[in-house]
Design a protein around this motif. Sequence first.
Motif, short mmCIF file in Angstrom:
data_model
loop_
_atom_site.label_atom_id
_atom_site.label_comp_id
_atom_site.label_asym_id
_atom_site.label_seq_id
_atom_site.Cartn_x
_atom_site.Cartn_y
_atom_site.Cartn_z
N ALA A 244 0.82 -1.26 -0.02
CA ALA A 244 0.14 -0.08 0.08
C ALA A 244 0.87 1.29 0.02
CB ALA A 244 -0.94 -0.07 1.26
N PRO A 245 1.42 1.65 -1.21
CA PRO A 245 2.42 2.86 -1.18
C PRO A 245 1.81 4.08 -0.63
CG PRO A 245 1.82 2.02 -3.45
CD PRO A 245 1.20 1.05 -2.58
N TRP A 246 0.74 4.31 -1.03
CA TRP A 246 0.07 5.53 -0.56
C TRP A 246 0.12 5.81 0.93
CZ3 TRP A 246 0.69 9.78 -3.23
CH2 TRP A 246 0.58 9.87 -4.45
N THR A 247 -0.47 4.63 1.53
CA THR A 247 -0.64 4.62 3.08
C THR A 247 0.93 4.42 3.79
OG1 THR A 247 -2.56 3.12 2.86
CG2 THR A 247 -1.23 3.14 4.93
N ALA A 248 1.82 3.99 3.28
CA ALA A 248 3.12 3.92 3.63
C ALA A 248 3.73 5.54 3.59
CB ALA A 248 4.13 3.04 2.93
N PHE A 249 3.31 6.25 2.44
CA PHE A 249 3.61 7.65 2.41
C PHE A 249 3.37 8.43 3.76
CE2 PHE A 249 3.09 11.91 0.83
CZ PHE A 249 4.31 12.48 0.58
N SER B 62 12.98 2.61 12.71
CA SER B 62 13.06 1.08 12.53
C SER B 62 11.51 0.69 11.98
CB SER B 62 13.08 0.44 14.09
OG SER B 62 11.78 0.78 14.73
N ILE B 63 10.45 1.40 11.97
CA ILE B 63 9.11 1.55 11.52
C ILE B 63 9.11 1.57 10.07
CG2 ILE B 63 6.82 2.05 11.38
CD1 ILE B 63 7.00 2.96 14.47
N ILE B 64 9.96 2.65 9.68
CA ILE B 64 10.16 2.94 8.06
C ILE B 64 11.05 2.03 7.44
CG2 ILE B 64 11.19 4.51 6.68
CD1 ILE B 64 10.32 6.97 8.42
N ARG B 65 11.97 1.51 8.35
CA ARG B 65 12.98 0.39 7.60
C ARG B 65 12.04 -1.04 7.35
NH1 ARG B 65 16.34 -0.06 11.37
NH2 ARG B 65 15.57 -1.65 12.51
N GLN B 66 11.22 -1.32 8.32
CA GLN B 66 10.23 -2.27 8.12
C GLN B 66 9.27 -2.05 6.61
OE1 GLN B 66 9.82 -5.15 9.27
NE2 GLN B 66 11.06 -4.89 11.23
N MET B 67 8.89 -0.99 6.64
CA MET B 67 7.88 -0.46 5.51
C MET B 67 8.50 -0.78 4.18
SD MET B 67 5.32 2.28 6.84
CE MET B 67 6.57 3.62 6.94
N PHE B 68 9.93 -0.20 4.18
CA PHE B 68 10.66 -0.05 2.93
C PHE B 68 11.81 -1.17 2.72
CE2 PHE B 68 8.48 4.10 3.64
CZ PHE B 68 8.37 4.45 2.39
N MET B 69 12.29 -1.69 3.61
CA MET B 69 13.52 -2.43 3.48
C MET B 69 13.33 -4.07 3.93
SD MET B 69 16.28 0.29 4.82
CE MET B 69 17.62 -0.64 4.19
N LEU C 97 -3.38 -5.20 2.44
CA LEU C 97 -3.56 -4.46 3.75
C LEU C 97 -5.00 -4.05 3.70
CD1 LEU C 97 -2.22 -2.64 5.98
CD2 LEU C 97 -2.46 -0.82 4.66
N ILE C 98 -5.53 -4.68 4.98
CA ILE C 98 -7.27 -4.34 5.39
C ILE C 98 -7.26 -2.95 5.68
CG2 ILE C 98 -9.19 -5.18 6.27
CD1 ILE C 98 -7.85 -8.10 6.36
N ALA C 99 -8.11 -2.12 5.17
CA ALA C 99 -8.03 -0.71 5.67
C ALA C 99 -9.55 -0.38 5.48
CB ALA C 99 -7.14 0.25 4.94
N THR C 100 -10.22 0.08 6.30
CA THR C 100 -11.47 0.70 6.11
C THR C 100 -11.31 2.43 5.73
OG1 THR C 100 -11.88 1.69 8.38
CG2 THR C 100 -12.71 -0.84 7.77
N LEU C 101 -12.38 3.05 4.98
CA LEU C 101 -12.20 4.03 4.49
C LEU C 101 -12.43 5.02 5.69
CD1 LEU C 101 -12.67 6.39 2.26
CD2 LEU C 101 -15.14 6.12 2.45
N PRO C 102 -12.88 5.07 6.70
CA PRO C 102 -12.84 5.74 7.75
C PRO C 102 -11.54 5.98 8.52
CG PRO C 102 -14.87 4.78 8.26
CD PRO C 102 -14.15 3.94 7.02
#
Length: 507
Positions: free
Chosen positions: A385-390, A443-450, A459-464
């Motif tokens: 989910a690249p936009w969510t990661a951003f 370390s969270i950013i490292r998990q997301m990108f590396m 990724l399960i995400a609701t609109l709200p």
Amino acid sequence: MDQRLLASDLVYLAPELTLVISAVVISLIDLFLPGRINRTFLGWLTIAGLAVAAVFVGMRLDLLEPIEFLYQSYRIDNFANLLKLVLLAGTALIILMSLHSVKNQDIPHLGEYYYMYLPAVLGGMIMVSSGDLITLFIGLELLSITSYIMVAMKKKDSLSNEGAFKYVVLGGISSAILLYGMSFLYGLSGSTQLTEINSALSEHAGSYGAMIYVAFFLILAGFGFKIAAAPFHAWAPDVYQGAPTPVAAFLAVVSKIAAIGLLFRLTYVLFYGVGVNPDQPIGNDIFLALSVLAAVSMIAGNVMALRQKNMKRLLAYSGIANAGYLLVPIATEFSFSHASNFTEFFYYGVAYMLMNLGAFAVLMMVEATSHSSEIKGFAGLYYRAPWTAFAVVLIILSLAGLPVTAGFFGKLFIVLGTIQTQAYWLAAVMVLSSVISYVYYFSIIRQMFMRSNAKDEQLIATLPQQVTLWFCALAGVILGLFPGLLIRYAQSVFELTRDLFMMTGQA
């Protein structure tokens, strides 16, 4: 002004009455609804009640004179109104990110989950408007008791039961300590009204200095628990981990800001100017104690967060550190060279609300996907989910206090305030502890990108949840790009002697 509460005065209590009426109406609707009916619309009704209350608060902003009831036991002023807006906005965002994601299998009584937020935030609003020890304790206990119930709502979860039990026991002990400290103040003054207590303390500082110290440190210990400041923080990681994630967000943001806001008022209304002579430097010692508590919280929270693998526990320790940051504007005493304490506190409080609620919103998405709150659940988020990661990167940059975010300017304003008061050691602690926080935040950013996710789960995400995340992320950046918007507004609304000290000329 007649200090009695008249029927015509109830219009001034419209925000509080709105929450009471909303809670009663929504609870009755929930009671008579068939069990098979989805309760999500009760969440929308709760948000509507909060929004109406916020409108009523906004109508009372920029008051030329404070409105007082029952001999100053309840006070409506711009100090309280600004904080009430933060509390209401934070609660509304928490309920928003809960919609369509909190389910009956996790929380059996879903309707209760939604409307229990109303008495909780009402307690916080009573706290920040209190002008009397009895009123503030009622507000504090209303917030605390509803929080105990909400933490225990996951009845079949052993971690939730354990966290709720610890929270109730330690919360009861802290309330007892707080009451014990208040009893000393009542014994010294013969009154529970804050300004009368201040007059009595100033008059008897030379004779009863030791009792004033005892009263202050007991009260500080009681509030230290409520705001999860070190060394009174032991409950926070277990309670956050066991509680439903939105409830943990409520404890981290709304409950903490309400308690620190009340401590702000208590410190300056009760103890400011007490024993200022060289032979009895009570006031100086009180602000030194607050500075030490802030420094210990910043160091302990950030250092202990380094070892965390669970995101809820990491956010709990991050909250301990942020309690220290929020305490600094209280500890850096008002002076001719530095009178922006409340503005610094308010700006960072808004930034803290946005960055933490954004973090909890994305944590709910990760929990729904991986069925775990471990940090490794963020692995490969950029590829899923690249936009969510951003958006998460923007939140983390604000948490870490890096340009150009609200978190950066919030910490910068507070550091500059400490330098103005020549509290250089406190500024150094704040900067160094913020640098330490980079390790676990990144370390969270490292998990997301590396890191890659072996299951490659969508990724399960609701609109709200997405709306909450992006609102918090973008609002944090906008406040970082244009910090003067909020700063100038708070400065134009808040006036020190009128809105905080409760007695003209006390400053």
